[in-house]
Design an enzyme around this catalytic site. Structure first.
Site, PDB file in Angstrom:
ATOM      1  CD  GLU A  32      -2.868   0.968   2.452  1.00  0.00           C
ATOM      2  OE1 GLU A  32      -3.517  -0.089   2.570  1.00  0.00           O
ATOM      3  OE2 GLU A  32      -2.978   1.923   3.234  1.00  0.00           O
ATOM      4  CB  ALA A  66      -8.861  12.336   5.891  1.00  0.00           C
ATOM      5  NE  ARG A 122     -17.129   5.649   8.532  1.00  0.00           N
ATOM      6  CZ  ARG A 122     -17.116   5.683   9.846  1.00  0.00           C
ATOM      7  NH1 ARG A 122     -18.157   5.219  10.517  1.00  0.00           N
ATOM      8  NH2 ARG A 122     -16.079   6.154  10.517  1.00  0.00           N
ATOM      9  CB  ALA A 142     -17.409   0.209   3.605  1.00  0.00           C
TER      10      ALA A 142
HETATM   11  C1  LIG Z   1      -6.834  -1.708   4.735  1.00  0.00           C
HETATM   12  C2  LIG Z   1      -7.371  -0.339   5.104  1.00  0.00           C
HETATM   13  C3  LIG Z   1      -7.217   0.704   4.199  1.00  0.00           C
HETATM   14  C4  LIG Z   1      -7.713   2.000   4.495  1.00  0.00           C
HETATM   15  N1  LIG Z   1      -7.552   3.008   3.571  1.00  0.00           N
HETATM   16  C5  LIG Z   1      -8.068   4.233   3.809  1.00  0.00           C
HETATM   17  C6  LIG Z   1      -7.978   5.295   2.846  1.00  0.00           C
HETATM   18  O1  LIG Z   1      -7.382   5.129   1.769  1.00  0.00           O
HETATM   19  N2  LIG Z   1      -8.551   6.490   3.142  1.00  0.00           N
HETATM   20  C7  LIG Z   1      -9.223   6.707   4.315  1.00  0.00           C
HETATM   21  O2  LIG Z   1      -9.757   7.819   4.511  1.00  0.00           O
HETATM   22  N3  LIG Z   1      -9.335   5.734   5.255  1.00  0.00           N
HETATM   23  C8  LIG Z   1      -8.778   4.505   5.031  1.00  0.00           C
HETATM   24  N4  LIG Z   1      -8.909   3.506   5.980  1.00  0.00           N
HETATM   25  C9  LIG Z   1      -9.555   3.804   7.260  1.00  0.00           C
HETATM   26  C10 LIG Z   1     -11.102   3.665   7.192  1.00  0.00           C
HETATM   27  O3  LIG Z   1     -11.622   4.572   6.259  1.00  0.00           O
HETATM   28  C11 LIG Z   1     -11.629   3.952   8.586  1.00  0.00           C
HETATM   29  O4  LIG Z   1     -11.277   2.939   9.472  1.00  0.00           O
HETATM   30  C12 LIG Z   1     -13.131   4.256   8.668  1.00  0.00           C
HETATM   31  O5  LIG Z   1     -13.401   4.815   9.944  1.00  0.00           O
HETATM   32  C13 LIG Z   1     -14.040   3.052   8.508  1.00  0.00           C
HETATM   33  O6  LIG Z   1     -14.062   2.625   7.227  1.00  0.00           O
HETATM   34  P1  LIG Z   1     -14.763   1.205   6.847  1.00  0.00           P
HETATM   35  O7  LIG Z   1     -14.705   1.086   5.387  1.00  0.00           O
HETATM   36  O8  LIG Z   1     -14.204   0.140   7.665  1.00  0.00           O
HETATM   37  O9  LIG Z   1     -16.261   1.554   7.314  1.00  0.00           O
HETATM   38  P2  LIG Z   1     -17.564   0.664   7.482  1.00  0.00           P
HETATM   39  O10 LIG Z   1     -17.315  -0.744   7.115  1.00  0.00           O
HETATM   40  O11 LIG Z   1     -18.674   1.375   6.801  1.00  0.00           O
HETATM   41  O12 LIG Z   1     -17.792   0.644   9.048  1.00  0.00           O
HETATM   42  C14 LIG Z   1     -17.516   1.721   9.911  1.00  0.00           C
HETATM   43  C15 LIG Z   1     -18.034   1.445  11.301  1.00  0.00           C
HETATM   44  O13 LIG Z   1     -19.432   1.589  11.334  1.00  0.00           O
HETATM   45  C16 LIG Z   1     -20.032   0.397  11.816  1.00  0.00           C
HETATM   46  N5  LIG Z   1     -21.238   0.155  11.003  1.00  0.00           N
HETATM   47  C17 LIG Z   1     -21.325   0.216   9.665  1.00  0.00           C
HETATM   48  N6  LIG Z   1     -22.578  -0.052   9.258  1.00  0.00           N
HETATM   49  C18 LIG Z   1     -23.300  -0.271  10.369  1.00  0.00           C
HETATM   50  C19 LIG Z   1     -24.658  -0.566  10.625  1.00  0.00           C
HETATM   51  N7  LIG Z   1     -25.550  -0.688   9.648  1.00  0.00           N
HETATM   52  N8  LIG Z   1     -25.043  -0.724  11.914  1.00  0.00           N
HETATM   53  C20 LIG Z   1     -24.164  -0.586  12.919  1.00  0.00           C
HETATM   54  N9  LIG Z   1     -22.850  -0.296  12.733  1.00  0.00           N
HETATM   55  C21 LIG Z   1     -22.439  -0.141  11.488  1.00  0.00           C
HETATM   56  C22 LIG Z   1     -19.017  -0.687  11.594  1.00  0.00           C
HETATM   57  O14 LIG Z   1     -19.175  -1.771  12.455  1.00  0.00           O
HETATM   58  C23 LIG Z   1     -17.755   0.049  11.846  1.00  0.00           C
HETATM   59  O15 LIG Z   1     -17.578   0.143  13.211  1.00  0.00           O
HETATM   60  C24 LIG Z   1      -8.388   2.224   5.727  1.00  0.00           C
HETATM   61  C25 LIG Z   1      -8.525   1.172   6.646  1.00  0.00           C
HETATM   62  C26 LIG Z   1      -8.013  -0.095   6.348  1.00  0.00           C
HETATM   63  C27 LIG Z   1      -8.168  -1.205   7.356  1.00  0.00           C
END
Ligand SMILES: Cc1cc2nc3c(=O)[nH]c(=O)nc-3n(C[C@H](O)[C@H](O)[C@H](O)COP(=O)(O)OP(=O)(O)OC[C@H]3O[C@@H](n4cnc5c(N)ncnc54)[C@H](O)[C@@H]3O)c2cc1C
Length: 308
Positions: A32, A66, A122, A142
């Site tokens: 990455e 971000a 997300r 997401a």
């Molecule tokens: C491999 C990796 C790469 C990343 N790359 C980036 C990047 O390029 N840019 C950036 O800005 N960030 C990045 N991040 C960070 C990520 O954007 C953050 O961790 C963000 O806060 C959550 O994103 P997510 O896609 O996991 O969200 P989601 O999967 O949407 O979940 C976020 C939170 O909300 C909760 N949730 C979601 N839907 C529901 C529901 N219906 N009911 C109850 N709870 C729910 C989930 O349990 C989780 O706690 C990365 C993280 C990882 C692990």
């Protein structure tokens, strides 16, 4: 004088066959990067890509700043990797501050540039620590983003997973249910947030399997080059930094080469233990530096692909 003998168990562990001797190198790795801001950072990124390319990564990915702050830079970097290197390029994409139409436009531009893999997230708000608010015409998270992307183009999709539970999750089970929703929506693999103890990953892998998740869960490996920065990041994303790790980095602030050695040793040991537990896919958070990731892959037996 009293002689103190190490415990038999500790002596056995220390004398076991060399940890890294003759590993098969039967790994899939991915790297990455983040999009560079300046010309100098651009040079550093391309030098890292050049060094890591011969290891034949399954894919390389480029993060999205971000709040979508790097939209152009991420696109340009991913498009250039797709055009100028033999690597499969993946673009990170987030829901923050963008309507569904805007996200569709970004996705179309990737598809047109030959990019077939999206890391769908997300995202976090641009202000650190603020609460995520969906755009009024945007995706709530997401899982919805994955659904929107696969309906638009047949992308390969990776999503994020959290062995120590995402800070916004109501519970570990809720977080796992959310991961399952993302995979059910069309993602093919999950890449984890970084962590420092192998058991953290093994427990999560077992719990996910018990919850019916069969997709690959790839550990995200963060070789620590700046301990203070990693501590700050870990606090924001709920990653436990073991006390022994702090003690190992003590006194190394002004000794970058020594710090690199310590860092590589710790990350390689983590990977070695994961490998011993059956892990064969590793995703490295390179921070645009090749050396640490390269050294760890090398210790695990991976060698440059011989060109035909
Ligand atoms: C491999 C990796 C790469 C990343 N790359 C980036 C990047 O390029 N840019 C950036 O800005 N960030 C990045 N991040 C960070 C990520 O954007 C953050 O961790 C963000 O806060 C959550 O994103 P997510 O896609 O996991 O969200 P989601 O999967 O949407 O979940 C976020 C939170 O909300 C909760 N949730 C979601 N839907 C529901 C529901 N219906 N009911 C109850 N709870 C729910 C989930 O349990 C989780 O706690 C990365 C993280 C990882 C692990």
């Amino acid at each position: 004088m009293t002689l103190s003998f190490p415990s038999v168990e500790e002596a056995r562990r220390a004398l076991d066959a060399p940890l890294y001797a003759d590993l098969a190198g039967d790994l899939n790795v991915s790297f990455e990067f983040f999009p560079p801001k300046t010309e100098k950072m651009e040079e550093q990124l391309w030098s890292a890509i050049e060094t890591l390319t011969p290891l034949g990564p399954k894919f390389v990915s480029v993060t999205y700043g971000a709040g979508g702050s790097t939209r152009e830079r991420t696109h340009n970097t991913v498009a250039r990797i797709a055009k100028e290197t033999p690597l499969a390029a993946a673009a990170h994409l987030t829901c923050v501050a963008a309507s569904k139409d805007e996200i569709a436009e970004v996705a179309d531009a990737y598809w047109d540039a030959g990019v077939r893999h999206i890391v769908a997230l997300r995202g976090d708000p641009p202000v650190a620590g603020a609460k995520f608010e969906a755009h009024p015409q945007g995706y709530q998270g997401a899982a919805e983003l994955v659904d929107g992307l696969v309906k638009r183009h047949p992308f390969e999709i990776s999503v994020a997973a959290y062995p120590e539970t995402h800070p916004d999750a109501a519970s570990a089970q809720g977080d796992l249910d959310n991961l399952k929703r993302k995979l059910d929506a069309g993602a093919t693999r999950a890449i984890t947030q970084f962590f420092f103890e192998p058991d953290t990953f093994f427990r999560f892998r077992d719990t996910a399997a018990a919850a019916g998740i069969s997709a690959d869960i790839i550990p995200g490996i963060m070789p620590v080059s700046n301990f203070a920065a990693v501590q700050r990041m870990s606090a924001m994303c709920n990653t436990d930094v073991p006390l022994w790790m702090g003690r190992l980095f003590e006194g190394l602030d002004t000794l970058p080469a020594a710090r690199q050695l310590v860092s590589a040793t710790l990350a390689a040991e983590l990977c070695r233990k994961l490998y011993a537990g059956g892990v064969r896919d590793f995703h490295f958070y390179t921070l645009n530096r090749a050396e640490l990731s390269y050294a760890i892959c090398h210790l695990l037996g991976l060698r440059p692909e011989k060109s035909a």
